[in-house]
Structure formats: structure tokens, C-alpha cells
Design an enzyme around this catalytic site. Structure first.
Site, mmCIF file in Angstrom:
data_model
loop_
_atom_site.group_PDB
_atom_site.id
_atom_site.type_symbol
_atom_site.label_atom_id
_atom_site.label_comp_id
_atom_site.label_asym_id
_atom_site.label_seq_id
_atom_site.Cartn_x
_atom_site.Cartn_y
_atom_site.Cartn_z
ATOM 1 N N GLU A 34 0.877 -1.161 0.000
ATOM 2 C CA GLU A 34 0.000 0.000 0.000
ATOM 3 C C GLU A 34 0.911 1.207 0.000
ATOM 4 O OE1 GLU A 34 -1.427 3.077 0.707
ATOM 5 O OE2 GLU A 34 -1.967 2.543 2.767
ATOM 6 N N CYS A 81 -1.748 8.745 2.917
ATOM 7 C CA CYS A 81 -1.586 8.197 1.566
ATOM 8 C C CYS A 81 -2.714 8.604 0.630
ATOM 9 C CB CYS A 81 -1.473 6.675 1.630
ATOM 10 S SG CYS A 81 -2.852 5.871 2.475
#
Length: 477
Positions: free
Chosen positions: A220, A254
Site C-alpha cells: 500500500e 496516503c
């Protein structure tokens, strides 16, 4: 002030790997009763130490307790509750339906078997949900695990190291503290799955290490997440929601909105709306607000101020700094397409506003960049929503909000390409750590019916066998 911590020795890292591997092979984590008990204990670890969890992030990152509770620790408890509710269902074997009659008695089954000893490497921005969230899936799947938190959060790391042995079975679950040296040592060992969250640059290093053992991997990695403000949207609502998503954890997320693509004729209107929202959020300015988290360290702050010094855009809001870890929420207008702010993920409280000619112009800019973890589009047009769904790529497409997809644990969360691969949240966190192991038992008594497959291969046998596949009728168009 953030504290200090001791690092796990390389010898102890080897012991951790050996212990969790041997424990898995012992079968300790196989019974659902064991998994259920450990999930309950993990929930108690969080709930009985709630104040410590919130305080640790306040010390390490200056993050407001409300933000930590809602966006970091709270979702872990939710995921534990769901895993406990669904544990039997998730682990139940699957039996394929609609088998042909000649294979109906073969006990065709797909079992959910744990992958083994897994490694979870987590970043500093959301250590609870990104560290303990995957651990929930690993426990539910019957895996053992080593968890490596970020060394940038010494208070959090030491808290984990203290609490894990008090609540969890240390034969199965361990904390490893350290930085690059310790992480490198961990990656030199064979794991049955690696779950890594962090930068694309380090993600490539982790992927190369995993390739040595052909270890399955979940990455990720984030990326530059664009926001598109269409002509038909409510600018005031869009500004509030965009700025909320940008200020979360001081933009160190993110899925933080990285740059805004807005029609040229509406840039001033959007900037005015941002200014009004900022005055509501932070009456004394964001820099003075205890609700805005710190930048992680002085180097990160210097990187961000360096970007602001080099941009060809104009600072329309913010830009102030204080000490070595405080940077105001900053909005930069008239940012050119090829500006330094448009190169890499900003990962901080800086938002670039890029004027565009139209939606087609915005689409071209998005497609020219690596695939982001999220694309945010503000529009009321169903046709435009469908156009972005069909003509762009991202881990998630979010309409009319930012950041809030993280609250939806019922759908997979993950990236594509430069933003990573694999997905987690909810049942997907469980699915990461299990192998769907196929099982078939062909009865001895069925051998007379299978004799047609044995040599010699005659035309008669070919005709019979072809009827099972090669010459099956196909549906008409």
C-alpha cells in the site's frame, strides 16, 4: 516531546522469526477458539489503554486525540468486532455449485488455510489502523505475525512492546523495534506473506526482498491523489470537504488530496471558499491550532518549505512555519502543470491548485501521471461520474468527498501500479492471509466410470471425452 526507544537486536529478530514460524507449524493458531480469544485480547489491549494510545500519538506526532481516536484507533476496534462476528463464516469451506453429475460425488471443497508466519511493516502516520488492522486479519486467518512499527514513533513503539506480551500470546505475535538495519534483517528471512505500507521507493525494495523467496506481498504505497472540481458542483461544500481531507494528519496521509484541478474561471471562487473554511476551522490560524498535527520531523518540514520556495505558483493561504515541525496548512494557486509541486507526492499540509481548461484537460493530466491511490471528483453529473469510472485508473474513485473512503471498511482498500497492489479492510484483511486451498477426493468406486481416460486412446474414447468439453454446445449470441 517524543521519547526514545531501544531497538531489537539482530539476534532477537532471528529468534522472533524462528518462534513465530515454529509456533505456526505447531498448530497453536489453527483452532478458531484460539483466534477468537486473541482477537478479544487485542480489543482489550486497545480499549483498556485508550488514554495511552491517544497520548502516545500526541507525544510522537502532536496529533489531536479526537483525530487519533476516530481515524486511527477506533477503526481497529470496529474491525475486531466484525472479525469476531464473522469468524466462523469467513473460515467456513466453500463448495462449488453446479458441478456436472459425473463429478458430483468428488467432495469438491475449497478450504481457507492460513498462509503461515507473516510480517507486517507499518508507517508512522497511522500506526494503529495500518499496523493493528492487518494484524486483525492475520489473527482471524490463523497466522502468526511479527509487527514492525515505524521508528519515527518511539512512544508508540515502546507502548506496543510493553502491551503485546501482556495481552497477546508471545509465541504467536511479536513486536520488532528498529529502523533500516532491523527492517533489512527482517526481510532477509523467509516469510509466508509480507504486508508493507509506505513509500513507492521503499516498496520496490521490499518487493525485491520478497521476490528472493517468492513471498506473496501486499503493498500500500499511496501516490499523488488528484481532486477534480467540475463546473456543476457546490464550490462551498467542495472547499470544506477538500480542506478537511487535506488537513487530516497535516496532509501526511496516503489518500490526502494532493492537487486540485479546477476550471480557470472558478479558481478565485474556490480560493475564496478555502479562505472562509480555514477561518472556520482555525480562527487563530492553522499554525496556532492544536488540531493540526506536526510534520513528522525537521527533514520533512525542510523538504516541504523547499517545495514552496521553488514553486512557480503563488501562496494564497498559509505558508507560515514555527519551530522545526510546524507548517501551516498552505494553498498554492496558479500552479503550472510541470511545477515542482506536481512531480512527487507532497505528503504534507500543502495543496496545489491547478487551473484547467475543462474536464478533458483534467483527464489528460491525471492519465499522464502514475496511478494514484484515490481520485476525488466533485460533480452532480451522472455522466461525468461514469466517465471518470470508465476512463481513469485508481485504487478508489470517490465522488464529492475526500478521505472518507477510509471509513468504509466493507469494501477493499488498496492501490494499483505505483500506488501498490493487494487490498485490505474488513473481510479483505482476512483474505490476504489465507490460501484458498482446493480439495478434491475422487472415489475409488468411480474408477469404472473413468476408464475411458486410460490408454489406448481410441476414436471411440475421443468421441466420448470430447462430449465433456470440446464439443459442448455454446450459447447463441
Amino acid at each position: 516531546m517524543a521519547g526514545t526507544m531501544t531497538y531489537t537486536s539482530l539476534e532477537d529478530i532471528q529468534k522472533v522469526h524462528r518462534t513465530v514460524t515454529e509456533t505456526f507449524h505447531s498448530g497453536l493458531t489453527q483452532p478458531l477458539a484460539f483466534r477468537r480469544a486473541q482477537l478479544v485480547q487485542l480489543g482489550k489491549l486497545i480499549q483498556e489503554n485508550e488514554a495511552r494510545f491517544l497520548d502516545a500519538m500526541q507525544k510522537d506526532l502532536g496529533k489531536a486525540p479526537l483525530e487519533t481516536g476516530i481515524a486511527d484507533a477506533g477503526p481497529v476496534v470496529y474491525s475486531i468486532a466484525k472479525a469476531l462476528e464473522k469468524l466462523d463464516e469467513w473460515n467456513a469451506p466453500d463448495r462449488p455449485a453446479d458441478l456436472p453429475a459425473w463429478r458430483a460425488g468428488w467432495d469438491t471443497t475449497v478450504y481457507k488455510t492460513p498462509k503461515g508466519a507473516v510480517l507486517i511493516i507499518t508507517p508512522w502516520n497511522y500506526p494503529y489502523v495500518i499496523g493493528l488492522g492487518p494484524l486483525v486479519g492475520a489473527i482471524a486467518a490463523g497466522c502468526t505475525a511479527a509487527l514492525k512499527p515505524s521508528e519515527a514513533l518511539p512512544t508508540v513503539c515502546e507502548m506496543f512492546a510493553e502491551l503485546f506480551p501482556r495481552y497477546l500470546d508471545t509465541r504467536a505475535y511479536a513486536i520488532v523495534k528498529g529502523a533500516v538495519r532491523e527492517t533489512t534483517c527482517l526481510l532477509e528471512h523467509r516469510w509466508d506473506h509480507i504486508f508493507y505500507t509506505g513509500s513507492t521507493r521503499v516498496g520496490r525494495i521490499v518487493a525485491a526482498a520478497a521476490a528472493r523467496f517468492v513471498t506473496p506481498l501486499t503493498l500500500e504505497l499511496g501516490g499523488k491523489c488528484p481532486v477534480v472540481v467540475a463546473d456543476d458542483t457546490d464550490i462551498a461544500v467542495a472547499a470544506r470537504r477538500i480542506l478537511y481531507g487535506k488537513q487530516a494528519n497535516a496532509g501526511q496521509v496516503c489518500v490526502s488530496p494532493d492537487y486540485v484541478l479546477v476550471p480557470r474561471a472558478r479558481q478565485d471562487e474556490l480560493l475564496d471558499a478555502f479562505a472562509k473554511v480555514a477561518a472556520e476551522f482555525w480562527p487563530d490560524g492553522s499554525l496556532a491550532s492544536p488540531d493540526l498535527a506536526n510534520v513528522i520531523n525537521a527533514a520533512a518540514r525542510d523538504r516541504l518549505t523547499g517545495l514552496l520556495a521553488k514553486t512557480r505558483g503563488k501562496v494564497a493561504l498559509g505558508g507560515e512555519v514555527e519551530g522545526d515541525r510546524r507548517l501551516a496548512v498552505t494553498i498554492v494557486r496558479d500552479v503550472p502543470e510541470d511545477d515542482i509541486l506536481m512531480e512527487d507526492e507532497i505528503f504534507g499540509p500543502v495543496l496545489a491548485v491547478v487551473p484547467v481548461d475543462d474536464v478533458e484537460h483534467a483527464l489528460r493530466l491525471i492519465r499522464a501521471k502514475p496511478t494514484p491511490l484515490a481520485i476525488y471528483v466533485y460533480t452532480e453529473s451522472d455522466a461525468l461520474k461514469q466517465r471518470f469510472l470508465e476512463t481513469t485508473e485508481s485504487g478508489t474513485l470517490v465522488l464529492n468527498d475526500t478521505y472518507q473512503q477510509l471509513a468504509v471498511q466493507e469494501m477493499p482498500f488498496g492501490g494499483k501500479g505505483d500506488s501498490g497492489y493487494g487490498a485490505w479492510f474488513g473481510k479483505d484483511s482476512f483474505d490476504i492471509f489465507v490460501q484458498r486451498r482446493s480439495y478434491v477426493n475422487v472415489p475409488i468406486a468411480a474408477d469404472p466410470h473413468l476408464a475411458v481416460r486410460y490408454p489406448p486412446y481410441t476414436q471411440e474414447k475421443l468421441d466420448i471425452l470430447a462430449g465433456f468439453g470440446l464439443r459442448m454446445p455454446l450459447p447463441k449470441e
